[in-house]
Design an enzyme around this catalytic site. Sequence first.
Site, short mmCIF file in Angstrom:
data_model
loop_
_atom_site.label_atom_id
_atom_site.label_comp_id
_atom_site.label_asym_id
_atom_site.label_seq_id
_atom_site.Cartn_x
_atom_site.Cartn_y
_atom_site.Cartn_z
CB VAL A 136 10.40 50.12 -8.10
CG1 VAL A 136 10.16 49.84 -9.59
CG2 VAL A 136 9.48 51.24 -7.65
CG HIS B 174 4.73 42.71 -3.24
ND1 HIS B 174 4.37 42.18 -2.02
CD2 HIS B 174 5.82 43.48 -3.00
CE1 HIS B 174 5.22 42.61 -1.09
NE2 HIS B 174 6.10 43.39 -1.65
N GLY B 175 3.42 43.53 -7.52
CA GLY B 175 3.00 43.08 -8.84
C GLY B 175 2.43 44.20 -9.69
CD GLU C 223 5.62 43.38 4.88
OE1 GLU C 223 4.49 42.90 4.66
OE2 GLU C 223 6.56 43.34 4.06
CG ASP D 254 8.37 39.49 5.38
OD1 ASP D 254 7.66 39.72 6.38
OD2 ASP D 254 7.91 39.42 4.22
CG HIS E 235 7.87 46.37 0.59
ND1 HIS E 235 8.37 45.10 0.55
CD2 HIS E 235 8.71 47.07 1.38
CE1 HIS E 235 9.47 45.01 1.28
NE2 HIS E 235 9.69 46.22 1.81
N GLY E 236 5.94 47.61 -3.10
CA GLY E 236 4.95 47.67 -4.17
C GLY E 236 4.84 49.04 -4.78
CG ASP F 67 12.50 42.62 -1.35
OD1 ASP F 67 12.09 43.15 -0.30
OD2 ASP F 67 11.87 42.64 -2.42
#
Length: 284
Positions: free
Chosen positions: A231, A178-179, A134, A104, A208-209, A82
């Site tokens: 996730v 993210h987060g 991405e 990425d 993503h996220g 990732d």
Amino acid sequence: MYVSMKGMLQRANEGRYAVMAINCFNLETAKAVIEAAVEMRSPIIIDLLQDHLKEHLNHHYLTKPIIRMANNASVEVAINLDHGNDIAFVKQCLNEGFSSVMMDASMYPLKENIRITKEMVTFAQAYDASVEAEVGDMGAVSGDHWTRDDMFTNPDDAIYFIQETGVDCLALSYGSSHGDYPEGYVPDFRFDIVEKIKAATNLPLVLHGGSGAGEDNIKKSVALGINKINVGSDFMRGQVDDIIEQLKKNPQIEYPDLIHHTVAAGKEVVKRYIKIAGSENKSI
């Protein structure tokens, strides 16, 4: 069985569902994810974040045991690097046995992102591995910015990128970060971005996220063409919350018992997301 993401995401694309990709960083978290997938008869992706591998447990020690778990599972399991942005490290992971990698290079201008990604797609072919990339800029709730309009994926750029690189799937920035979001906050999604790219390419697309993105947002994303959902935060938060609860109940709990509880707690989070993504009973 141990596979790359390519076949499972192609089937998800055809079947209009998504495969969950869960961030793991040790054997216990991988065990929780694979066991949840087996119980749900769902294909699954073990996402190993480049930063985690560099800071916690190196891929030299982690990859082979997870591959053994995958081969012993009755469902399809992929290992995906990732957010790999270190080209040499991404190649090391492929050599170590990763069946999929994310190259990425989204922080670079589009042409440089295309050049780097295209070279990695060619390199990965020798390993029969799939490549994710991405276009856009994923925000980070814990960082100094959230997703803004200028961070969203430009659909025309993404379409051109797909045509030029031959990637197996593409992560988009269209509203998630993210987060962990603040309690009660649900992000607004730009679904038109997903629709335009899907209509032009029919490529498996990636969210993503996924943690905290909201069940309705995720289901609509899947309906419009998202086939992989990442996730991490919710999975790990579920285990942290369980640790807190177990220590409240029994401060003298044995460490192996404590970890055993976290595996069970993690499984429940993964199973919930598998249902939302629609991949239950979809493993071949």
